[in-house]
Design an enzyme around this catalytic site. Structure first.
Site: not given
Ligand code: GLA
Length: 652
Positions: A197, A273
């Site tokens: 991210e 995700e």
């Molecule tokens: C983001 C991050 C994850 C986690 C989620 C929330 O997507 O990439 O590592 O922190 O948020 O759980």
């Protein structure tokens, strides 16, 4: 959807199953897999191809560091039984390089073994290498020793050599460890993620490309490299020529996949995700997410021919002191120990109603019947027991570091735990005491008497002190509550204190006591480092103190012991160990009221519990094991902070 794509899709899912069987057989043969250069996950036009055939990863995330090693296989079997053909895991740098240049890949950190077990269970792996992870894990996975040199903290996630040189050393070592387990070399790792991210954090294309090149140099050449970013920041966080994917939550599947399709027209779609639940902060209500809209999302995602990784399939536990903290709306919010996440498989590895709903939805969408669901791990109650031994934290303190000014814990080589600043004051004392750089929670004592608690969450950093005595001892006990794991605030996450002023004047001449409690331990604790305290043999009449007690299990020898959930309602704030394993932090502000105790850490006969409790008490603590967890107890605050990613992932 066209019939041909539908046909392709069925073939892709079916292949997942049969090739998993091939991998299984292969994995049983030699320990070092033979080179199999024809194996690869490749982007082919609008779809992914595995070993030459269309493939759609249906993945779920679980973190080996959040599961006792003995339970890895049981969790992986559950993943297969839910219909997953792939799992994803982060690789937390701070688990593997607890000290600069000293690497750990043994015990619960034996990543290669975790990958082999996944392969033996017929699962492919997406390895989220980072080296930045996020994940509600201490410092987003970065080792705290990076902060020993304050300059490095300021350059985290940038192309400054102060950060990239240690990062490259780590990635090179990791490449040696897991390189042979990539798909191109006969292993289960089909893909490796670069950064995480990054679009949320910055937009430095030079840094991302340098990191990409480090991955290649480190040997991540036999699996598919990829980046993962929320819908609104994919462009900023992607690397030209590297497979891009998208992260999103419930009811945002269309927005997320459209954003990805716009960035990479005609490329395969993958949700790296998809959040079926969420995590909890101390003092805020427990988070849950209903399953119905998720089933519609799964149908939509797979129906569109996209792959998915359910984050988390199984959250597990942030054992020890490895839970991170959030920074939301300028507020510091430490995460609880449980990482149950309201995931399909609960914290103790038991399938929930959500698990069965997903299993059904995945089977329908893929046309593949999953293996039967194994029996859920058993849990038990343990009758109440009292922690009758106690000793004050002030007894048995280590040798202090003597310093003119307070130093952060990283500066004296400490990563986790607590740090005590002691100063002898002379003459009558009156004025405002200000703690500079308090990034967590501190307890202030004058002559051993608690004056108050200062909590960064509530923006507290000062209190008034008054003493008429000619001499007084000032003690400031600071907890590292978990370093922030996301946002640019991570660059200022040193723990302890930077300075102290009284009535506007800096206080000098300090004794600094490092109290890491469990130096290198994530799960593999070398034992609770409190023997020195108990050896002092003085019963504590007040907190902060260690308390010790035990319970006896009559389980037949050699038979597995069931899990339990330790009810810690009688503890104020601190840390709990069981048979030397650091179970995690506790705090009486809710919502977590029980700590997960894996059965594999208990045995027939006597089991010892040690608690460090920072807060006042007038009786020996009483604990009990419950057969079911309580992670949704009433909390200090009645409303939760908004999701960190809402602004980034919400519909425009
Ligand atoms: C983001 C991050 C994850 C986690 C989620 C929330 O997507 O990439 O590592 O922190 O948020 O759980």
């Amino acid at each position: 959807m066209s019939t041909s794509l539908f046909g392709l899709r069925r073939a892709a899912f079916a292949l997942a199953c049969s090739s998993a069987l091939v991998l299984s057989a292969h994995a049983l043969s030699p320990a070092t897999p033979e080179p199999r250069p024809t194996q690869a996950l490749l982007v082919r036009g609008d779809h992914l191809e595995l070993n030459g055939k269309p493939f759609v990863p249906v993945s779920g995330e679980l973190h080996y560091a959040r599961i006792p090693r003995e339970d890895w296989r049981a969790r992986l079997k559950m993943a297969r039984a839910m219909g997953l053909n792939t799992i994803a895991t982060y690789v937390f740098w701070n688990v593997h390089e607890p000290e600069a240049g000293k690497f750990n890949f043994s015990g619960n950190a034996d990543l290669a073994e975790f990958l082999r077990e996944a392969q033996q269970e017929g699962l492919y792996v997406m390895l989220r290498v980072g080296p930045y992870s996020c994940a509600e894990w201490e410092f987003g996975g970065f080792p705290a020793w990076l902060l020993r040199d304050p300059k490095v903290g300021l350059t985290l996630r940038s192309d400054d050599p102060a950060f990239l040189v240690p990062a490259e050393r780590w990635l090179t070592r990791l490449g040696k460890e897991v390189g042979p387990l990539q798909i191109g070399r006969g292993g289960p790792v089909i893909a490796a993620q670069v950064e995480n991210e990054y679009g949320n954090f910055g937009g430095d294309a030079v840094y991302m490309e340098k990191l990409h090149q480090i991955f290649l140099k480190a040997g991540f050449t036999d699996s598919l490299l990829y980046t993962a970013n929320p819908s609104r920041t994919i462009a900023k966080g992607s690397i030209p020529g590297v497979f891009a994917t998208v992260n999103f939550g419930i009811s945002h599947a269309d927005v997320g996949l459209d954003a990805l399709a716009a960035l990479r027209p005609g490329a395969p779609l993958f949700a790296a995700e998809y959040w079926p639940g969420w995590f909890d902060h101390w003092g805020e209500p427990h988070q849950t997410r209903t399953v119905e809209p998720q089933i519609a999302d799964i149908k939509y995602i797979l129906g569109r021919g996209a792959g998915v990784n359910i984050y988390m399939f199984h959250g597990g536990t942030s054992f020890g002191m490895m839970a991170g903290s959030s920074w939301i709306g300028n507020k510091f919010l430490p995460d609880v120990t449980s990482y149950d996440y309201d995931a399909p498989l609960d914290e103790a590895g038991r399938p929930t109603a959500k698990f069965f709903a997903y299993r059904d939805a995945i089977a329908k969408a893929t046309g593949v019947t999953p293996p039967p669901v194994p029996p859920a791990p058993a849990s038990m109650a343990v009758p109440a027991f009292t922690l009758n031994d106690s000793v004050s934290l002030w007894k048995g303190l280590p040798k202090p570091v003597v310093s003119a000014t307070p130093k952060y814990m990283e500066e004296i080589g400490q990563s986790y735990g607590f740090i005590l600043y002691r100063k002898q004051l002379t003459g009558p004392t009156q004025g405002e005491l200000v703690l500079n750089g308090l990034n967590d929670y501190a307890l202030v004592y004058l002559n051993g008497r608690l004056l108050g608690a200062l909590d960064r969450t509530d923006k507290q950093d000062r209190l008034t002190i008054h003493s008429d005595a000619a001499a007084a001892q000032l003690d400031i006990l600071v907890e590292n509550s978990g370093r922030i794991n996301s946002t640019r605030e991570i660059r200022h996450e040193s723990k302890g204190l930077a300075g102290v002023t009284l009535a506007g004047k800096p206080l000098e001449d300090w004794s600094i006591y490092s109290l890491p409690m469990a130096p290198d331990s994530i799960i593999d604790a070398p034992g609770v480092p409190v023997e020195a305290h108990f050896a002092a043999g003085v019963k504590a009449d007040n907190a902060p103190a260690f308390y010790r007690g035990s319970f006896t299990l009559n389980a037949p020898k050699g038979k597995p012991v069931a899990d339990t959930f330790l009810d810690i309602a009688d503890i104020g704030k601190g840390v709990v160990w069981l048979n030397g394993h650091p179970l995690g932090r506790v705090w009486n502000v809710g919502p977590q009221r029980t700590l997960y105790v894996p059965g594999v850490w208990m045995h027939a006969g006597k089991n010892e519990v040690v608690v460090l409790d920072l807060l006042h008490r007038d009786h020996a603590p009483k604990l009990a094991g419950l057969a079911e967890p309580i992670i949704d107890a009433p909390t200090r605050r009645s409303t939760a902070a908004p999701d960190e990613n809402v602004g980034l992932n919400g519909k425009p």
